[in-house]
Design an enzyme around this catalytic site. Sequence first.
Site, PDB file in Angstrom:
ATOM      1  N   GLU A  31       0.952  -1.142   0.306  1.00 30.70           N
ATOM      2  CA  GLU A  31       0.022   0.066   0.067  1.00 30.70           C
ATOM      3  C   GLU A  31       0.878   1.261  -0.015  1.00 30.70           C
ATOM      4  O   GLU A  31       0.561   2.382  -0.785  1.00 30.70           O
ATOM      5  CB  GLU A  31      -0.993   0.021   1.222  1.00 30.70           C
ATOM      6  CG  GLU A  31      -2.256  -0.955   1.200  1.00 30.70           C
ATOM      7  CD  GLU A  31      -3.038  -0.626  -0.131  1.00 30.70           C
ATOM      8  OE1 GLU A  31      -3.066   0.405  -0.620  1.00 30.70           O
ATOM      9  OE2 GLU A  31      -3.776  -1.612  -0.499  1.00 30.70           O
ATOM     10  N   TYR A 114      -6.651   6.390   4.621  1.00 27.66           N
ATOM     11  CA  TYR A 114      -6.839   5.178   3.581  1.00 27.66           C
ATOM     12  C   TYR A 114      -5.989   3.963   3.854  1.00 27.66           C
ATOM     13  O   TYR A 114      -6.465   2.957   3.893  1.00 27.66           O
ATOM     14  CB  TYR A 114      -6.403   5.829   2.165  1.00 27.66           C
ATOM     15  CG  TYR A 114      -6.334   4.601   1.386  1.00 27.66           C
ATOM     16  CD1 TYR A 114      -7.527   3.708   0.948  1.00 27.66           C
ATOM     17  CD2 TYR A 114      -5.052   4.031   0.816  1.00 27.66           C
ATOM     18  CE1 TYR A 114      -7.278   2.552   0.341  1.00 27.66           C
ATOM     19  CE2 TYR A 114      -4.963   3.007  -0.008  1.00 27.66           C
ATOM     20  CZ  TYR A 114      -6.029   2.224  -0.200  1.00 27.66           C
ATOM     21  OH  TYR A 114      -5.790   1.310  -1.008  1.00 27.66           O
ATOM     22  N   ASP A 132      -9.875   4.683  -1.921  1.00 22.52           N
ATOM     23  CA  ASP A 132      -8.778   4.934  -2.743  1.00 22.52           C
ATOM     24  C   ASP A 132      -9.259   5.868  -3.729  1.00 22.52           C
ATOM     25  O   ASP A 132     -10.627   5.974  -3.985  1.00 22.52           O
ATOM     26  CB  ASP A 132      -7.854   4.089  -3.096  1.00 22.52           C
ATOM     27  CG  ASP A 132      -8.209   3.179  -4.198  1.00 22.52           C
ATOM     28  OD1 ASP A 132      -9.591   3.174  -4.494  1.00 22.52           O
ATOM     29  OD2 ASP A 132      -7.149   2.540  -4.916  1.00 22.52           O
TER      30      ASP A 132
END
Length: 337
Positions: A31, A114, A132
């Site tokens: 991520e 996020y 996202d």
Amino acid sequence: MFAWYDRHGRTLPWRRRWPELTPAYHVWLSEIMLQQTVVATVIPYFLDFTRRWPTVCDLAAAPAEDVMSAWAGLGYYARARNLHRAAQIVCSDHGGLFPQNVEGLRALPGIGPYTAGAIAAIAFGQPSIVVDGNIERVMARYFAVATPLPAAKADIGALYATVRPDERPSDFPQALMDFANAVCTPKAPGCPGCPLADGCAARQADAQRDFPVKPPKKAKPVRRGIAFVALDSDGRAYLQTRPERGMLGGMLAFPSAGWTDADQAYDRDDPSASAPFAADWALAGRPVAHVFTHFTLDMDVAVARLARRGDGPEWQTVRPASLPTLMRKVWDAAKRA
Ligand code: SF4
């Protein structure tokens, strides 16, 4: 959505399907790497990092310069510094285990709402909010959210929670991301075959491309800078590690001027005035162009070939893979000069 995902979802090195959960270390690493970076670029970096440092504590114990060098070319180098610091905190304060909730994750450097939501959902199966840019697009279209971004983010997060199923909590955001990438694309959404078409408000109004509503675009300012490539009689170049804070922080780079707030000014009538030392500097053809998030850079490249051997640790054989992309372009321009 799961029927679509089970047929068409991507196979990625950091992905496992429910009920098997991906290790938090892999979710976190992928991520962070995927922020502002496309999947195809991230895959070799992810494989390289997990081969060199199989656990978060291996990464924590690595020298900072090795981590920065392995990150070279991925851009947004503050991510790498935060990654290393976060690994050290997880290892020293949490016994090598990532916190399992959004609050604990957000306390780590480089983890925003996020990323925390994504780790909590994908690694720990928690029903967090994971929105996202891709999921944002699907939600904004499905619900025809009229508020422009970024003000719409809170509404979109709340809408996400209304459609999030109880089953397969780790798969749901990943399914939506893949779906957004493959079907509900920014420019050419595949509405005719879309499994969400019946409930999609934008599709029903034939206004898919009007969502998400974006604020008016501002033109990017253009900056002009200069980089200095000095080569000694052995063909080694003069390289410095940039300060931790600021653009390309902590990365190996050719000395440069004029393009960051902290830089010495660059006088284009007297390019060598900002050189790191006196030498026979000559400009190498056209400037190198590079686009950053907030500005475009035109970087002149000055080259000096010394008749002597350079003295000191700054003189190094250039390994382009260890340089950030801008400095690789500078090196290419210097070699052509
Ligand atoms: S119908 Fe079209 S706009 Fe709506 S979710 Fe599907 S692909 Fe996206």
